[in-house]
Design a protein around this motif. Sequence first.
Motif, short mmCIF file in Angstrom:
data_model
loop_
_atom_site.label_atom_id
_atom_site.label_comp_id
_atom_site.label_asym_id
_atom_site.label_seq_id
_atom_site.Cartn_x
_atom_site.Cartn_y
_atom_site.Cartn_z
N ARG A 88 0.83 -1.22 0.00
CA ARG A 88 0.00 0.00 0.00
C ARG A 88 0.85 1.25 0.00
NH1 ARG A 88 -0.46 -3.01 4.54
NH2 ARG A 88 0.12 -1.93 6.47
N GLY A 89 2.13 1.11 -0.30
CA GLY A 89 2.98 2.28 -0.53
C GLY A 89 3.22 3.13 0.69
N ALA A 90 3.18 2.52 1.87
CA ALA A 90 3.44 3.28 3.09
C ALA A 90 4.90 3.71 3.11
CB ALA A 90 3.12 2.43 4.31
N ALA A 91 5.18 4.86 3.69
CA ALA A 91 6.55 5.39 3.71
C ALA A 91 7.50 4.43 4.41
CB ALA A 91 6.56 6.74 4.39
N ARG A 92 7.04 3.81 5.52
CA ARG A 92 7.91 2.87 6.24
C ARG A 92 8.28 1.71 5.33
NH1 ARG A 92 4.94 5.21 9.89
NH2 ARG A 92 5.79 5.75 11.94
N TRP A 103 8.33 1.76 2.05
CA TRP A 103 9.22 2.24 0.98
C TRP A 103 10.66 2.28 1.48
CZ3 TRP A 103 8.48 1.87 -3.78
CH2 TRP A 103 7.25 2.13 -4.39
N GLN A 104 10.82 2.67 2.73
CA GLN A 104 12.18 2.80 3.26
C GLN A 104 12.89 1.45 3.23
OE1 GLN A 104 12.52 3.40 7.41
NE2 GLN A 104 14.42 4.56 7.26
N THR A 128 1.70 10.93 16.54
CA THR A 128 2.75 9.90 16.38
C THR A 128 2.34 8.85 15.38
OG1 THR A 128 1.76 8.78 18.25
CG2 THR A 128 3.69 10.18 18.69
N VAL A 170 1.30 8.46 12.55
CA VAL A 170 1.11 9.08 11.25
C VAL A 170 1.79 8.21 10.19
CG1 VAL A 170 1.43 11.19 9.92
CG2 VAL A 170 1.21 11.30 12.39
N GLU A 171 1.18 8.09 9.00
CA GLU A 171 1.81 7.34 7.92
C GLU A 171 1.50 8.02 6.60
OE1 GLU A 171 4.08 5.89 6.41
OE2 GLU A 171 3.94 4.00 7.52
N ALA A 172 2.47 8.00 5.71
CA ALA A 172 2.29 8.60 4.39
C ALA A 172 2.28 7.50 3.34
CB ALA A 172 3.41 9.60 4.11
N TYR A 173 1.44 7.65 2.30
CA TYR A 173 1.34 6.65 1.24
C TYR A 173 1.55 7.33 -0.09
CZ TYR A 173 -1.03 4.43 5.14
OH TYR A 173 -1.35 3.94 6.37
N GLU A 211 12.01 12.49 0.87
CA GLU A 211 11.87 13.60 1.85
C GLU A 211 10.86 13.26 2.94
OE1 GLU A 211 11.66 13.58 -1.34
OE2 GLU A 211 12.53 15.33 -2.32
N VAL A 212 9.91 12.39 2.64
CA VAL A 212 8.85 12.10 3.61
C VAL A 212 9.43 11.43 4.85
CG1 VAL A 212 6.78 10.74 4.04
CG2 VAL A 212 7.03 11.98 1.90
N GLU A 213 10.44 10.57 4.63
CA GLU A 213 10.88 9.71 5.73
C GLU A 213 11.45 10.53 6.89
OE1 GLU A 213 13.22 7.03 3.49
OE2 GLU A 213 11.44 6.37 2.40
N LEU A 233 8.69 12.10 8.75
CA LEU A 233 7.98 11.18 9.65
C LEU A 233 8.86 10.79 10.83
CD1 LEU A 233 6.27 8.86 7.02
CD2 LEU A 233 5.09 10.23 8.73
N LEU A 248 11.47 8.65 10.72
CA LEU A 248 11.71 7.21 10.75
C LEU A 248 13.18 6.93 11.06
CD1 LEU A 248 9.72 6.13 7.57
CD2 LEU A 248 8.97 6.18 9.94
N PRO A 249 13.48 5.94 11.91
CA PRO A 249 14.87 5.55 12.14
C PRO A 249 15.39 4.75 10.94
CG PRO A 249 13.41 4.07 13.30
CD PRO A 249 12.54 5.11 12.67
N PRO A 250 16.69 4.79 10.66
CA PRO A 250 17.21 3.98 9.55
C PRO A 250 16.96 2.50 9.80
CG PRO A 250 18.99 4.80 10.93
CD PRO A 250 17.75 5.50 11.39
#
Lengths: 463, 198, 1014
Positions: free
Chosen positions: A212-216, A218-219, B36, B38-41, B48-50, B53, B55-57
């Motif tokens: 679903r293309g979530a940013a997490r 994608w990472q 907290t 929050v998620e982007a799709y 740039e989004v990460e 948000l 996010l940790p590596p």
Amino acid sequence: MKKLRQEHPALPPVLEPNQDYGRLVDQVSGVILRQPAPRFWWGGFLLGLSLLMIFMLSTLLLFGRGVGIWGLQVPVAWAFDITNFVWWVGIGHAGTLISAILLLVKQDWRNSINRLAEAMTVFAVTCAGLFPILHLGRPQVAYFILPYPNTMELWPQFRSPLVWDVFAVTTYFTVSLVFWYVGMIPDLATMRDRSRNRLARRLYGVAALGWRGAARHWQRYRTAYLVLAALATPLVVSVHSIVGLDFAVSVVPGWHATIFPPYFVAGAILSGMAMVLTLAIPLRAAYGLHNMITARHIDFMCYLAIATSLLVGYGYFSEAFFAWYSGSGYERFMMADRIMGDYAWAYWGLILFNVLAPQTFWLAGVRRALPLVWVISLVINVGMWLERFVIIAGSLSRGYTPSIWLNFRPTIWDFATMLGSMGIFITGMFLFIRLLPLVTIHEVSELVHHQKQLEGRLGEVAR
Amino acid sequence: MEQGLDNVRSWGLLAEFAEPEQLIAAVRRVRAEGYTQVEAYSPFSIVEVEPALGLPPTRLRYAVAAAGFAGAGLGYFMQWFALVYQYPLNIGDKPLHSWPAFLPITFEVGILFAALTAAFGMLARNGLPRVHHPLFAAPHFERATIDGFFLSIEANDPRYKMPDTRTLLESLGPRSLTLVREEFEDVAHATVAPEPRP
Amino acid sequence: MTDAPQSAHQTATDDPVEALRKRLGRLRGRELWHAIEELAESPALHRWFEETFPRHSAAMAEAVNRRQFIQLAAASLALAGLGGCTSQPREHILPYVNQPEMVVPGHPRQYATALTLGGLARGALVETHTERPTKIEGNPLHPASLGATDLFMQADVLSLYDPERATSYLRGGVLSSPDAFISDYLREWDALRANGGAGLRLLTGAISSPTLTTQIQRWLDIFPAARWHWHEPAHGTGGRLGAQLAFGRDLQPVFHTDAAEVIVALDADFLTHGPAMIPQARGFIDRRRMRAGTTTMNRLHAIESNYTATGAMADERLPLRPARIPAAARYLADRLGVASGGGDDDGLTPFQRRWLDRAAADLRAHAGRSLLLAGEYQPAAVHALAYAINQQLGNFGTTITMIPPPLTGTPDPHASLAELAEAIDAGEVDTLIMLGGNPVYSAPADLDLGNRLLKVRQRVYWSLYHDETASYANWFLPAAHELEGWSDARAFDGSATIVQPLIAPLYNGWTPHELLAILAGEPRVPGQELIRRHWSGRLDGEDPEEAWRRALHDGIIANSASHPEMPPMATDLPRRLFEAWAREQPAAPETLEIIFRPDPTIWDGRYANNGWLQECPKPMTRLTWSNAALIAPATADRLGLANRDIVELELDGRVVEAPIWVLAGHAPDCVTVHLGYGRRLGGRVGAGHGFSAYEIRATSNLWQAIGARLRRIKTGPPLAAAQYQIQQGEREFALQGNLENFRDDPEHFIHLHHAEEPVTDLYPEGAGLFKNEPLSWGMSIDLTACVGCNACVVACVAENNVPVVGEREVVRGREMHWLRIDHYIEGPADHPATIFQPMLCQHCEKAPCEYVCPVKATVHDEMGLNVMVYNRCIGTRYCSNNCPYKVRRFNFLSYANENETRALQYNPDVTVRMRGVMEKCTFCIQRISRARIDAKNEGRPVRDGEVTTACQSACPTRAIEFGNLNDPESRVVALKQEPHAYGVLEELNTFPRISYLARVRNPAPAAEEDVSPS
């Protein structure tokens, strides 16, 4: 991107300007979702199927009667079978090369063709993997070569390059498949969401694993994909080196040369590039993908062909040189026999096809004339086949013992098996074109994104 | 109508934006508000989004390295065990422990293990495969793989509060804004025994 | 609906076949055969056989419907099974070595017997597994064997089990029975007695059997007016007719090559040809076993037209067209002071004269220890002159002796056959009884025997095969194979052997003795009784039973050899010779001569259906499965011919189509053709290969003729040669040098390029396994001793169940021989020097084949053998590619023969390989195991020489030595330490376990400088 543009203002863009995500997706998915399938697709698919039938027939006969249906004999106990194996493995190398190596060196032009190239790899390696089994004539015993625990404590003889082959090709096939599939997951999700047909939705949905293309996601996805690329790069080099070792490890004059591994790799990349061109050019025309597979892609692939053909040429030269320099009468005779003997036609043929023909790519005019490029790419494919044939059959027919010298005479079934294996490849490729996105949608979209940013900035610069 | 919606147990709010830049801005904003969950799709990866948000590596690469070396070791051991230890044979009078000949297979097995770990590790950590997700029921969400850029705030976020959260998102000028419900089964369940009003 | 009546009718005819199958199921052994005979009388079975063998039945027109076809299939299945039945011999026969209590399966026994070629015996020890003969070895006590064999002896055991042998008694082509023949014959008995047997004729092959001789004599006594003719197509008459010319007596020469220091061979292939080949080759080679310190060896000058193995062994060779050979003989005679009765216009070139001068000088220098050996196919005059020369040199008694001919009958069978033909024309022949020989096929073309036979009322033919002649006979009787019946035979020197059966007749055939007994009016006398009856009282030793046992056990009858005689030379010999020479045709240079010779591997055609011999590459040409018209390169150029050309070969208006084979070393202006091919009937293996030279061969010129013509008509398919490249160039495979160099420096008399470079080995330690094992096998092959006779090749095939692949597969390069004899030539094409090199698995200590095998299917064992594990092999063929010697063979198709009769020959100690499996020489590992087991049972180490490989024990010249390399006393170790021992391709660090002793030649002094102008 920007740098590139500033360095080479002349270069045509990777994508044509003013792309739009939605239109792009429509275009790519359109290839698949369009009903009915275009006429030329049916043509290619049926051609593949008929060749596949030939393959079935010849394989049936082979397993029923034995490898004697081919022209094999002593001394030439390997000929078309292993030639085809090496040829297919070689073709299978461009896919991983384009995807992995170009990804690592951030050549974003790869995005439009890497999916195609990866698919090519998967099917080519499938064909390649079949031949070692076919050439036994008794497939039921092929598993002896695998390391499986058994009460007789019998294991493979791990010093044999053939066992190395098994590990190399299996690993290569698995990794290529995984790489291909992982790269496809987001696009499968796109197809899921794009297609209206209920069944299609279900199937693509399952294949997309719920992406679903979530940013997490994608990472991690990016990391995994990069890691796979980083692994595939040494792998692709190792595989054809090991195939080269099949010959280098032996004592046969004409095989026993340390140059083989690197020069086999170069040859593999050359043949792979040729095959990508052979496929990409017609598809581009058929599906009107000019905006994605642009003239620059063709250019870059031509450059790679030139480079690798020069490497291969060096390989031929050093083969001849070391035959002379070794001082071994057997090696010298072998080289002389290649140049002037019964297989001279094949030797000069491969020099012409693999070394001279690609040099025409230096001319921009040739690179622009796509039909010509396509023909040359075909010619290179033939040349690479001849190279392997000369090395394998040619060397075996003139070994150490003169009393047993004999030339190889192929039978109709040698040709049937070879054409048949092409059936597997063509059928697979056309099914792929019809069912899976031909171009990596998400990467191209990303490219569009960057391009928009770039155009934005360029706009600012202009103002 | 909306009242009714509010009262059904909801998964969270989903806002759709037309352009990646809007999404990035929106993410920054809601994070600033202290949300907290929050998620982007997005249809493609937007780097740039990460950071936005926070996010940790990912630690995936370490797992891959470990698997690679383990595989290589296993590969070498297998050959040593088979040719030197368990069933030594005179083969071409080569030394039993002819290590140079063992290297190719060692290398290949290592690569195989590493590659499989990378692929399946990624899927596992992403909780995939999961073909059923509340978001899939949300209208317009199919565009998340085509040309839509979405932002979700889950209902289990401590800061999640109606109608504040909604007004916040509306203020970001989304192309659409949806209240994502829990799975349909739950809805059916709710109709049988509706929750008491707060 | 329409089926109903038909099927009812069918079921009626079902019964006999059903009954037959039921009865056969119950019966065993000899009763079984009788059962068949009785059943054979039943009409239903007659119909069945008519339909099974339409060639012999008028019922050819009748259509066979499906139902009948199924019946036939079923019944023939039942009968086919019988082919496989072996039953123990009915009489009591004696094992050669210590008789065990009972037959131990897996423990073979050897019986002494003899096999004949051209009527003459070669002693054999036949190995039997549970009373099933599987392998033939030589009998050390027998003068014609000396423990070795020739290739024909090796192959005889396959002919025994040939599933295509004649199996049934046929009257007019319809199945009959032995009893029927006996009654038929006895019905005419009184009539025959009345006219004294006028019109009764017997035609046999060459006979040396004392018993048969007396039987024929007895038969002639009964029928005084009857006549006995004999026919032996490959029989050379020169020796005996020459003796009549020279001594006025019918005598047979015996050559003692072991006593000769110089031999001049006049068109004589005495090393690889004929029933005396083994002692002649052994004697010749014993005088040239070069070891460190050896300084002398014998010398062979060969004059010949065709290029034979003997020519290849010669130190000096002179290719001459046949017409010049008598001239050469006369020239030698003149040089040696013998009146040749010939003129001076011999048409010899100066070079040829110089060559002959050297030969003559050599003969004179070694007078008394030299030998002028004329070939059996040379005319009588040449032989007579040769006798005169040998007498002049005082060679009689040392290198040549004359004995009463061991063969009985007139000296000239060809004349005898011609008489028969004339008699038939004169209508004097009413009943003709033919014992083998296939005269219709092998008689000279001018006799046109086939059509003549039809003028004879009663034509009885007794033979192993249902061949061309059988189809002309109105009574056909299946013969018993030599291994199936009692008999006796004489060797080339007259010594006699009792032939004892190794197995009961597979097809109930008769031995010639049984048949002759019937002809003499006493049917059904057991074969053994006939033989014993003859020898009773003739064997010395007080206890006859003991003497009989001794004769059987030894395989030779003590001091039965003929005593040499030395009659005075005819005084008017020169005049007789002059007349003989006068009859010679003049040979103009441009006219082509033709030479007829028996085939090197299938002889006169009697071995045509033997796959081992068909696939055995012929010496010099290396052709298999076919004969060819052999011509010299010069002649080929002159006539514009090349290999694969098909020519029309014409002689005296008779024409045959033959493929051309250009043979370097063949004499110019003549063409050699081999007899025995072009068979039409007599088995699927033999029929349809090559061309029949008999079709252009006339009584007037049986062996050579002037005025042949070759006309190219088309290009044919490639001939099945086992070797195409005969130049080894710089490669050091088969090495040779001259005697004087060997004397000076045996170490370096042959130049080894790689000898200078030090052998570097990265892993001298190797696997570190199997150090100081008691046994480690190795082999040594003496190239000076190998005469290229192929006995070892066929022996290996027989011992190791090596399959026959057929002509098509040989053309594709897929012959399966584990051991091959490579030919390499050096020097100019008009007189090259050929060297033979037996090539087999070298069992390299660092074997390239092993480390490339992915499945450990080929590994080293603790005895240093490179072993193949057949059921582990998956057939990648990588080992074959990586074998520098290319001695590995692959079962590309399913080659193993499943025919149950033929399978009886298989060596039970050796696996029959399946399709897709690699195979190669195992150093006869089954023999090694047997020796080790025996040694272990007796609690002793394996003795040197206890293990002999099949090739080694077959070799007539003992060129092959095999033994334990870890035993410093063993012969093989000594040979490997010889200065001229070398390993092929040593420079590859393969460390081969076979070492070759370089060939030493002994050219005549001053021959080096004098090279042919051509």
